[in-house]
Design a protein around this motif. Sequence first.
Motif, short mmCIF file in Angstrom:
data_model
loop_
_atom_site.label_atom_id
_atom_site.label_comp_id
_atom_site.label_asym_id
_atom_site.label_seq_id
_atom_site.Cartn_x
_atom_site.Cartn_y
_atom_site.Cartn_z
N TYR A 112 -5.67 -8.86 -2.98
CA TYR A 112 -6.60 -7.98 -3.65
C TYR A 112 -7.33 -7.17 -2.59
CZ TYR A 112 -10.68 -10.82 -2.44
OH TYR A 112 -11.67 -11.47 -1.77
N GLN A 113 -7.80 -6.02 -3.01
CA GLN A 113 -8.45 -5.11 -2.07
C GLN A 113 -9.43 -4.24 -2.84
OE1 GLN A 113 -5.66 -3.32 0.64
NE2 GLN A 113 -6.86 -1.45 0.76
N ARG A 114 -10.58 -3.97 -2.26
CA ARG A 114 -11.52 -3.01 -2.86
C ARG A 114 -10.89 -1.62 -2.83
NH1 ARG A 114 -16.98 -4.22 -3.65
NH2 ARG A 114 -17.36 -2.00 -3.44
N HIS A 115 -11.07 -0.85 -3.89
CA HIS A 115 -10.42 0.46 -3.96
C HIS A 115 -11.36 1.63 -3.70
CE1 HIS A 115 -12.05 1.03 -7.99
NE2 HIS A 115 -11.41 -0.05 -8.43
N PHE A 116 -12.66 1.42 -3.69
CA PHE A 116 -13.62 2.49 -3.42
C PHE A 116 -13.30 3.77 -4.21
CE2 PHE A 116 -13.56 -0.24 0.35
CZ PHE A 116 -14.89 -0.64 0.38
N SER A 117 -12.94 3.60 -5.49
CA SER A 117 -12.61 4.67 -6.44
C SER A 117 -11.31 5.41 -6.12
CB SER A 117 -13.76 5.68 -6.56
OG SER A 117 -14.91 5.03 -7.05
N ASN A 118 -10.49 4.89 -5.21
CA ASN A 118 -9.19 5.48 -4.92
C ASN A 118 -8.12 4.45 -5.30
OD1 ASN A 118 -7.06 6.99 -4.04
ND2 ASN A 118 -7.99 7.52 -2.08
N THR A 119 -7.97 4.24 -6.61
CA THR A 119 -7.13 3.16 -7.12
C THR A 119 -5.66 3.36 -6.79
OG1 THR A 119 -7.03 4.27 -9.28
CG2 THR A 119 -8.71 2.58 -8.98
N LYS A 120 -5.14 4.57 -6.91
CA LYS A 120 -3.71 4.80 -6.66
C LYS A 120 -3.33 4.53 -5.22
CE LYS A 120 -3.40 8.21 -10.29
NZ LYS A 120 -3.30 9.63 -10.57
N LYS A 121 -4.13 5.04 -4.29
CA LYS A 121 -3.84 4.84 -2.87
C LYS A 121 -3.89 3.35 -2.52
CE LYS A 121 -5.39 5.93 1.76
NZ LYS A 121 -6.55 6.22 2.56
N THR A 122 -4.89 2.65 -3.05
CA THR A 122 -5.04 1.22 -2.77
C THR A 122 -3.87 0.44 -3.36
OG1 THR A 122 -7.44 1.49 -2.80
CG2 THR A 122 -6.58 -0.76 -3.01
N LEU A 123 -3.46 0.77 -4.58
CA LEU A 123 -2.31 0.09 -5.19
C LEU A 123 -1.04 0.31 -4.37
CD1 LEU A 123 -1.03 -1.56 -7.41
CD2 LEU A 123 -0.87 0.53 -8.78
#
Length: 71
Positions: free
Chosen positions: A52-63
């Motif tokens: 798991y990882q915090r996405h800081f409102s950039n969900t696609k890049k984090t995924l």
Amino acid sequence: MVYFYLRGDYIMAKKNSKTNKKRVLNIGIDVGSTTVKVLVCDERLNELFSSYQRHFSNTKKTLIELLNKVE
């Protein structure tokens, strides 16, 4: 191996043509308000990868980053 990348608003997958090995993988993805979680299991539901990882409102890049860590 499959490589994931972002094209516009879509997450794309590209297969590495050097690999002929076929596997069935079950992938669970949870995109929440602050984190993205990924779970990968084989056909017998043995856990192969989880993160798991915090996405800081950039969900696609984090995924994409998490999916590309799966081997």
